[in-house]
Design a protein around this motif. Structure first.
Motif, PDB file in Angstrom:
ATOM      1  N   ASP A 182      49.544   1.011  30.124  1.00 44.91           N
ATOM      2  CA  ASP A 182      50.687   1.921  30.332  1.00 44.91           C
ATOM      3  C   ASP A 182      51.861   1.566  29.423  1.00 44.91           C
ATOM      4  OD1 ASP A 182      52.666   0.098  32.223  1.00 44.91           O
ATOM      5  OD2 ASP A 182      50.569  -0.318  32.618  1.00 44.91           O
ATOM      6  N   LYS A 183      51.839   0.350  28.869  1.00 45.01           N
ATOM      7  CA  LYS A 183      52.949  -0.091  28.015  1.00 45.01           C
ATOM      8  C   LYS A 183      52.833   0.447  26.591  1.00 45.01           C
ATOM      9  CE  LYS A 183      54.476  -4.210  30.425  1.00 45.01           C
ATOM     10  NZ  LYS A 183      55.933  -4.342  30.543  1.00 45.01           N
ATOM     11  N   LEU A 184      51.666   1.024  26.243  1.00 48.93           N
ATOM     12  CA  LEU A 184      51.472   1.587  24.899  1.00 48.93           C
ATOM     13  C   LEU A 184      51.288   3.101  24.993  1.00 48.93           C
ATOM     14  CD1 LEU A 184      48.972  -0.869  23.129  1.00 48.93           C
ATOM     15  CD2 LEU A 184      51.465  -0.940  23.161  1.00 48.93           C
ATOM     16  N   SER A 185      51.527   3.798  23.885  1.00 54.65           N
ATOM     17  CA  SER A 185      51.232   5.230  23.842  1.00 54.65           C
ATOM     18  C   SER A 185      49.720   5.403  23.923  1.00 54.65           C
ATOM     19  CB  SER A 185      51.746   5.828  22.537  1.00 54.65           C
ATOM     20  OG  SER A 185      50.961   5.337  21.468  1.00 54.65           O
ATOM     21  N   HIS A 186      49.297   6.609  24.246  1.00 53.33           N
ATOM     22  CA  HIS A 186      47.867   6.881  24.353  1.00 53.33           C
ATOM     23  C   HIS A 186      47.163   6.546  23.034  1.00 53.33           C
ATOM     24  CE1 HIS A 186      44.335   8.654  26.105  1.00 53.33           C
ATOM     25  NE2 HIS A 186      44.151   9.354  24.994  1.00 53.33           N
ATOM     26  N   GLY A 187      47.769   6.968  21.920  1.00 51.58           N
ATOM     27  CA  GLY A 187      47.175   6.747  20.600  1.00 51.58           C
ATOM     28  C   GLY A 187      47.068   5.270  20.268  1.00 51.58           C
ATOM     29  N   ALA A 188      48.131   4.521  20.536  1.00 53.17           N
ATOM     30  CA  ALA A 188      48.128   3.085  20.220  1.00 53.17           C
ATOM     31  C   ALA A 188      47.104   2.353  21.081  1.00 53.17           C
ATOM     32  CB  ALA A 188      49.521   2.502  20.435  1.00 53.17           C
ATOM     33  N   ALA A 189      46.995   2.723  22.368  1.00 50.98           N
ATOM     34  CA  ALA A 189      46.031   2.077  23.266  1.00 50.98           C
ATOM     35  C   ALA A 189      44.601   2.371  22.792  1.00 50.98           C
ATOM     36  CB  ALA A 189      46.239   2.566  24.700  1.00 50.98           C
ATOM     37  N   LEU A 241      40.093   0.453  28.780  1.00 52.34           N
ATOM     38  CA  LEU A 241      41.536   0.429  29.030  1.00 52.34           C
ATOM     39  C   LEU A 241      41.764   0.285  30.528  1.00 52.34           C
ATOM     40  CD1 LEU A 241      42.695   3.383  26.727  1.00 52.34           C
ATOM     41  CD2 LEU A 241      42.737   0.923  26.229  1.00 52.34           C
ATOM     42  N   PHE A 242      42.865  -0.373  30.894  1.00 51.69           N
ATOM     43  CA  PHE A 242      43.166  -0.574  32.319  1.00 51.69           C
ATOM     44  C   PHE A 242      44.668  -0.685  32.520  1.00 51.69           C
ATOM     45  CE2 PHE A 242      43.392  -2.886  36.372  1.00 51.69           C
ATOM     46  CZ  PHE A 242      42.389  -2.263  37.110  1.00 51.69           C
ATOM     47  N   SER A 243      45.128  -0.185  33.639  1.00 51.74           N
ATOM     48  CA  SER A 243      46.520  -0.411  34.050  1.00 51.74           C
ATOM     49  C   SER A 243      46.581  -0.533  35.561  1.00 51.74           C
ATOM     50  CB  SER A 243      47.421   0.745  33.602  1.00 51.74           C
ATOM     51  OG  SER A 243      48.658   0.658  34.287  1.00 51.74           O
ATOM     52  N   SER A 244      47.080  -1.675  36.031  1.00 50.51           N
ATOM     53  CA  SER A 244      47.256  -1.849  37.473  1.00 50.51           C
ATOM     54  C   SER A 244      48.403  -0.982  37.951  1.00 50.51           C
ATOM     55  CB  SER A 244      47.582  -3.304  37.805  1.00 50.51           C
ATOM     56  OG  SER A 244      46.622  -4.139  37.246  1.00 50.51           O
ATOM     57  N   LEU A 245      49.314  -0.684  37.024  1.00 50.97           N
ATOM     58  CA  LEU A 245      50.525   0.066  37.394  1.00 50.97           C
ATOM     59  C   LEU A 245      50.197   1.531  37.657  1.00 50.97           C
ATOM     60  CD1 LEU A 245      53.633  -0.741  37.465  1.00 50.97           C
ATOM     61  CD2 LEU A 245      53.792   0.577  35.347  1.00 50.97           C
ATOM     62  N   ASP A 246      49.526   2.196  36.695  1.00 53.12           N
ATOM     63  CA  ASP A 246      49.240   3.634  36.904  1.00 53.12           C
ATOM     64  C   ASP A 246      47.766   3.891  37.215  1.00 53.12           C
ATOM     65  OD1 ASP A 246      47.847   3.580  34.511  1.00 53.12           O
ATOM     66  OD2 ASP A 246      49.366   4.641  33.358  1.00 53.12           O
ATOM     67  N   ILE A 300      46.838  -5.773  26.645  1.00 47.82           N
ATOM     68  CA  ILE A 300      46.475  -4.931  25.500  1.00 47.82           C
ATOM     69  C   ILE A 300      47.394  -5.185  24.291  1.00 47.82           C
ATOM     70  CG2 ILE A 300      47.896  -2.942  26.220  1.00 47.82           C
ATOM     71  CD1 ILE A 300      45.408  -1.229  25.174  1.00 47.82           C
ATOM     72  N   ARG A 301      48.557  -5.748  24.551  1.00 45.87           N
ATOM     73  CA  ARG A 301      49.479  -6.019  23.432  1.00 45.87           C
ATOM     74  C   ARG A 301      49.147  -7.336  22.732  1.00 45.87           C
ATOM     75  NH1 ARG A 301      54.621  -5.845  27.025  1.00 45.87           N
ATOM     76  NH2 ARG A 301      53.155  -7.177  28.128  1.00 45.87           N
ATOM     77  N   HIS A 302      48.297  -8.174  23.356  1.00 45.08           N
ATOM     78  CA  HIS A 302      47.922  -9.476  22.755  1.00 45.08           C
ATOM     79  C   HIS A 302      46.427  -9.706  22.909  1.00 45.08           C
ATOM     80  CE1 HIS A 302      52.242 -10.115  23.035  1.00 45.08           C
ATOM     81  NE2 HIS A 302      52.172  -9.889  24.329  1.00 45.08           N
ATOM     82  N   PRO A 303      45.566  -8.842  22.341  1.00 43.94           N
ATOM     83  CA  PRO A 303      44.126  -8.978  22.570  1.00 43.94           C
ATOM     84  C   PRO A 303      43.479 -10.040  21.693  1.00 43.94           C
ATOM     85  CG  PRO A 303      44.535  -7.099  21.152  1.00 43.94           C
ATOM     86  CD  PRO A 303      45.885  -7.702  21.451  1.00 43.94           C
ATOM     87  N   MET A 304      42.318 -10.528  22.134  1.00 45.45           N
ATOM     88  CA  MET A 304      41.438 -11.390  21.337  1.00 45.45           C
ATOM     89  C   MET A 304      42.141 -12.633  20.775  1.00 45.45           C
ATOM     90  SD  MET A 304      38.634  -9.762  21.713  1.00 45.45           S
ATOM     91  CE  MET A 304      37.267  -9.386  20.626  1.00 45.45           C
ATOM     92  N   LYS A 305      42.843 -13.330  21.650  1.00 46.49           N
ATOM     93  CA  LYS A 305      43.432 -14.622  21.270  1.00 46.49           C
ATOM     94  C   LYS A 305      42.305 -15.660  21.191  1.00 46.49           C
ATOM     95  CE  LYS A 305      47.926 -13.733  21.546  1.00 46.49           C
ATOM     96  NZ  LYS A 305      48.705 -13.689  20.310  1.00 46.49           N
ATOM     97  N   ASP A 306      42.605 -16.816  20.586  1.00 43.70           N
ATOM     98  CA  ASP A 306      41.572 -17.852  20.417  1.00 43.70           C
ATOM     99  C   ASP A 306      40.895 -18.210  21.742  1.00 43.70           C
ATOM    100  OD1 ASP A 306      41.927 -17.966  17.754  1.00 43.70           O
ATOM    101  OD2 ASP A 306      43.094 -19.833  17.759  1.00 43.70           O
ATOM    102  N   SER A 307      41.717 -18.349  22.793  1.00 48.72           N
ATOM    103  CA  SER A 307      41.147 -18.743  24.086  1.00 48.72           C
ATOM    104  C   SER A 307      40.219 -17.648  24.629  1.00 48.72           C
ATOM    105  CB  SER A 307      42.250 -19.064  25.092  1.00 48.72           C
ATOM    106  OG  SER A 307      43.283 -18.107  25.013  1.00 48.72           O
ATOM    107  N   ASP A 308      40.522 -16.375  24.338  1.00 51.74           N
ATOM    108  CA  ASP A 308      39.628 -15.277  24.752  1.00 51.74           C
ATOM    109  C   ASP A 308      38.314 -15.358  23.977  1.00 51.74           C
ATOM    110  OD1 ASP A 308      41.651 -14.116  26.407  1.00 51.74           O
ATOM    111  OD2 ASP A 308      42.552 -13.208  24.633  1.00 51.74           O
TER     112      ASP A 308
END
Ligand code: GDP
Length: 199
Positions: A149-156, A178-183, A119-127
């Motif tokens: 989970d690495k971003l605040s709710h608002g930022a995500a 949105l997805f998190s394997s952690l939580d 979620i911190r690096h979305p829509m790169k050229d390869s994507d």
């Protein structure tokens, strides 16, 4: 059976270095694709509830193969080779592109593609390349914005809205969550999509 118990019974089937080694093209399968380190293996492990089932793209030997997991006689999950490694030589990248391109174009039992994006690096050229390919193949694509989970709710939520808007202008059956394997954020939603594709 199309509840989460189907995914919990996943077992490793085979690793295919080329399309000739794929299992028979019948029944239904869903493939996972994503840039190296985006969180693809963690997502597969979270969806199946089986730790260590899919290996990180850093694991030698499984990086350039299509890794198959059997759910039952008719249904499979496929872990496609990770991409986006800067260090990989051009010839390897081209081989990867050809392999995946041919798989997406020819595999009749492929019912949907899950694209994993950090979620911190979305829509790169390869994507975007994958999104464009899939639009032409008429296969539905669902994006998991992982590590939310690495971003605040608002930022995500803001990234989710941006990606949703971007997808609206593109051809094809495209969706995102949105997805998190952690939580385990978004796990129920991801199972619901898989259940549609693997009835
Ligand atoms: P792959 O190369 O795409 O298969 O990525 P991995 O699943 O191996 O994950 C890459 C790194 O991101 C590992 O260090 C994981 O522990 C971490 N990771 C994966 N998913 C999540 C997540 O949902 N949240 C957090 N915080 N870290 C994650």
């Amino acid at each position: 059976m199309t509840s989460k118990t189907l995914y919990h019974q996943a077992t490793f089937l085979l690793s295919a270095p080329a399309l000739e080694h794929l299992p028979p093209d019948n029944g239904a399968e869903v493939a996972f694709i994503g840039r190296s380190n985006a969180g693809k293996s963690s997502s597969i492990n979270a969806i199946t509830g089986i730790k260590g089932l899919a290996r990180s793209s850093k694991t030698p030997g499984r990086t350039q193969t299509l890794n198959y997991f059997r759910l039952d006689d008719q249904r499979r999950l496929v872990d496609l080779p990770g991409y986006g490694y800067a260090k990989v030589p051009l010839t390897v990248k081209q081989r990867w592109q050809q392999l995946v391109h041919r798989y997406l174009e020819t595999r009749k039992s492929l019912k949907g593609l899950i694209l994993i994006m950090d979620i911190r690096h979305p829509m790169k050229d390869s994507d975007l390349q994958i999104i464009n390919w899939i639009g032409r193949c008429e296969i539905p694509l669902h994006i998991l914005l992982t590590k939310c989970d690495k971003l605040s709710h608002g930022a995500a939520s803001s990234v989710l809205r941006q990606v949703e808007q971007d997808l609206q202008s593109r051809p094809g059956a495209l969706s995102v969550q949105l997805f998190s394997s952690l939580d385990r954020t978004g796990l129920e939603q991801a199972w619901a999509i898989l259940n549609q594709w693997l009835p």
